[in-house]
Design a protein around this motif. Sequence first.
Motif, short mmCIF file in Angstrom:
data_model
loop_
_atom_site.label_atom_id
_atom_site.label_comp_id
_atom_site.label_asym_id
_atom_site.label_seq_id
_atom_site.Cartn_x
_atom_site.Cartn_y
_atom_site.Cartn_z
N VAL A 246 49.50 36.41 53.34
CA VAL A 246 50.15 37.73 53.66
C VAL A 246 49.23 38.64 53.38
CG1 VAL A 246 52.11 39.17 53.69
CG2 VAL A 246 52.50 36.45 53.99
N GLY A 247 48.87 38.66 51.94
CA GLY A 247 48.17 39.66 51.28
C GLY A 247 46.74 39.80 51.91
N ALA B 203 47.78 42.01 55.20
CA ALA B 203 48.34 43.40 55.41
C ALA B 203 48.05 44.27 54.13
CB ALA B 203 49.55 43.03 55.30
N LEU B 204 47.16 45.21 54.47
CA LEU B 204 46.96 46.20 53.43
C LEU B 204 47.54 47.41 54.04
CD1 LEU B 204 43.56 45.12 51.90
CD2 LEU B 204 45.64 45.15 50.74
N SER C 246 39.50 48.38 39.76
CA SER C 246 40.39 48.17 41.12
C SER C 246 40.26 46.92 41.64
CB SER C 246 40.33 49.34 41.90
OG SER C 246 38.80 49.31 42.14
N TYR D 3 42.47 43.75 40.92
CA TYR D 3 43.77 43.76 41.73
C TYR D 3 43.70 42.80 43.13
CZ TYR D 3 45.21 46.62 37.86
OH TYR D 3 45.70 47.17 36.58
N ALA E 58 45.21 39.52 44.31
CA ALA E 58 45.92 39.54 45.19
C ALA E 58 45.56 38.46 46.35
CB ALA E 58 46.16 41.11 45.87
N ARG F 207 50.86 48.98 28.95
CA ARG F 207 51.07 49.16 30.16
C ARG F 207 49.92 48.82 31.12
NH1 ARG F 207 53.80 54.15 29.28
NH2 ARG F 207 51.90 55.11 30.33
N ARG G 98 49.80 44.88 30.76
CA ARG G 98 50.75 44.20 31.50
C ARG G 98 50.65 44.10 32.98
NH1 ARG G 98 56.39 47.31 32.75
NH2 ARG G 98 57.63 45.41 33.55
N MET H 22 49.89 37.06 37.51
CA MET H 22 51.00 36.25 37.85
C MET H 22 51.59 36.30 39.24
SD MET H 22 53.38 36.71 34.39
CE MET H 22 53.36 35.92 33.13
N THR H 23 51.41 37.30 40.00
CA THR H 23 51.68 37.41 41.42
C THR H 23 50.47 36.76 42.30
OG1 THR H 23 51.18 39.76 41.45
CG2 THR H 23 53.43 39.17 41.02
#
Lengths: 459, 548
Positions: free
Chosen positions: A9-10, A13-14, A263, A266, A270, A298, A301, A308-309
């Motif tokens: 899915v990632g 779809a952006l 960036s 990420y 994903a 933060r 994290r 984790m995702t």
Amino acid sequence: MRRRLAAAVGALALAIGPGAVAAPAAAAPPAPPDSAQDLPTATPIKHFLVLMQENHSFDNYFGTYPGADGIPKGTCMPVDPVHEPASDCVRPYHLEEQAITDMGHNSDVFDAEYDGGKMDGFVSVFADQPTVGTRAMGHYDDRDLPFYWNVADNYVLFDRLFTSAATGSVNNHFFWTTAQAGNPDADRLLPGGFDHLTTIFDRLQKAGVSWKFYVQNYRPNVNFRTATTGIAEASAQLVWVPLLSFNRFLDDPALNSRIVDMSEYYKDAAAGTLPAVSFMVPFGASEHPPGSIEAGERFVRSLVSALMTSPSWDSSAFMWTYDDWGGWYDHVAPPKVDRFGYGFRSPALLVSPYARKGHVDHTTLDFTSELKFIENNWGVEPLASRDRAANDITSAFDFSAGPREPVLLGRSRVPPEPADTPAATVYASYGVAVSLLVPFLLAPLRSSASRLRRKGVRS
Amino acid sequence: MTTTRGDGSNLGGARARPDVAGPGGRREEAAAGGAVGGWVTTLRRRSTRRYIGWAIVVAVPSLMLRLWAVDALGVNSDEAVYAGQAASLARDPAFLPFFPVFRAHPLLFQSLLSLEYRAFGVTTLGGRLLAVAFGMGTVWLTYAIGARLYGRRVGTLAALLVGVMPYTVVVSRQILLDTPMAFFAALALYLLIRYVQTDRATWLYASAVALGLSTLTKETAILLAGGIYAFFALTRKTRLRLGQAALAVAVLVLTVLPYPISLKLAGHTSTGGAFLTWQLLRRPNHTWWFYLQAVPPALGLGVVAVAVVGIVLMRRVLTWSEHLLLAWITVPCLFFEVWAVKGFQYLLPIAVPVAVLAAMVVVSVPLPQVRWRVAARTVTTAGLRAAVAVLLVASLAVTSWNRVQPDSGGSSFLAGTGGVPGGREAGEWIDANLPVGAELLALGPSMANILQFYGGHKVRALSVSPNPLYRNPVYEPVINPDLQIRQGNVQYLVWDSFSAGRSSFFSRRLLSFAERYHGRVVHQEFITATTDEGPVREPVITIYEVRS
């Protein structure tokens, strides 16, 4: 599996806006092949990610963590250890929200604090600096670092990871990437660069193992050739990204293209396209005093959450450390392994689906232990004597168990209040009400029945 | 002009047949028979067989309409809350963090459901089957009320009307408080009728307990006490003695006491008070015409028309029975019309008296005897009555049948009318795909409830007002959602067309967050909409992953 679906899915779809997504998830093109997954490894770890934060000692962050080798009871640091060692002393104290300053953390400060192994110079070394005062004896705990402490509770905290060099950032970053002090003479960058050194990335590149160096707020125009232009804020990037001091990493597109902005991390996470080895450095969220430790937490994290995702979670390990002790108190005298180190301990944490849960690892490590793990896992040669002799971090894993499902940890240490379920009270009170119906129904029914019976007898 | 009543009874209150309560009115004989032989004898009796036959005629379509694809759609917001409360009461750890037991309404139904959940585990089907059981119980009570007031034919027709009525069918297929509340209300009405017919006070007290249980299911049932008061104030049939009235009120209060007591014992007294305050102060959620537009079609326009026309025709000869039924209908209608907060299912208790009145009108309203010849057939008054009855039942059944089809149930977003398209599927995707500890921000609390129920993750709602006067106190507002996302406390945003249709402002705001914080679509749910150019798949739920 969860992450494969997310990857599919990632990749699709952006687009922003619910109407903007033209095709259903099922029609998504397959994710690009994950080359890191195909590489042979000695462990189930196919993606190893290391992050280097800045300037905190182990006791400064985890000195009061239960089960760790933290601040000994009764610790009191003499104000003047040379002349009056017993007269006045400073106890470790919680920093709360006190403003902190960038304390000295070069080899001279180390030597003074170390004091030949007596470890009693943490206050006296700053005696002539009123802005520092006794601040080195201050420490944080879970009130200030809830996420890190939550990580320690759920994954692995290392309490014997020593900084590789008993000095500041430059040499420690070089140990982290080359297993050697970059500049044996001083903790400074060499104006001509470091082309003579071999880095772990050279090894990986040669072995065909994918890698990337992710840099927060990356400025591609800042490197050792342009450093003289006086971009003050860029100097940190130069120190924290040693590759920017190598001609080959600047000139060879195959190498240079792997130094990228954070960036991209990420996106790679994903899309499930993380390389086998990822090095990461911060820029604004480094936790370097006087910067905000909350901002750093933060930042870390968000990196951990993205992993984790990610579809890559099942085969990943994420470890972060601090490049030097920042002048803060630490009670463990570091072992002497060579002329450069070790330095004082740094906080170090590991998150992985194979990490032992709530484990405090007491193995003696330094930054080259991360290199050692890379070398062992992907079968590449050691870089120098330091990483050859180092312990690796395998003891923090339990590969016999299957990968754990990720747990996104918050910045709250207060465990969620167990929902109040006074079931007995509810059942008792409502049960009484329902039971009231029985006598009130039975009474008229019984009287009707007896009346009918009487009528029957009479007829 | 000769007039007839369906059961051949005369006017002026003799429509009531107080002793008819079972098959053939021969309960005493069956009781005297005692043993198995007695039952066999009873079963062989023609009247008994006819009774069973009619019971099947009523029960089969009623059950079929209630069970057909009953779990095809996921739960809606209210169902999620009640099922979640029951699951928390059953101490299911998957629901405890998200569904506190004490939220708004009393807990009788949730307590019963929790016992089922303890025995068989938490399923939406289990909750809906319990609601169906209460719905079928209401059908039986409708028969009992109709039969007791007007005879078995009226009872049977009324039960059939309630059995296939869209209003009762649609609501009783959901895990809502209204169906069990209507059941206990119908029980209270039945017991009250027994009291009026026999003048035995114990029936009155039993009725008070039943009304108390109805109130313990949903507090709005207490309004029916107003209907009872209005009836006793107006009727000449019976005189309610002060002592009996006081004792009945005491019994009612005693029955309702567990609600405040359990709140008090559990230390949640403020919960009920805060909810009441919010209900009193909240802004209207529907127009003044809402009930007129929504409820008569659900009751059946024919049923309502027949009941109204019949009552108008009989206005000079109305008995206490009609007075009681009208009082039972009028008071809640008036109250909820005035009350700012309106809900489709709030008027469910009026379905039973409306059906009984309509059945009475069809079966026994005075009509001229006719005997027409139409196409070589003789049309009689009885035949006309039967035709009207068949027409009413058929029209209701067809409407209900259409409403219970899964593809139509999910197309209405009116609370209480069915599920929310894609809600269950999105929640299940969340449960299967998002890491433990992930927090989501939905547009509104309705979707948040559904996603929490199926998804097992904390879902907060953007539209929950920080102003306590404008929010349901059980919902936690998201103070500064921008900051929450920026700090990584919220990792996913959920846009849904259901909530977006209610508030374009919050829809735009949520989408702006998705854009600002690198929103990446990780999941979508679609429905197929019919357009001039053919069927089109439209997204109804979109989940974004966001990061600062």
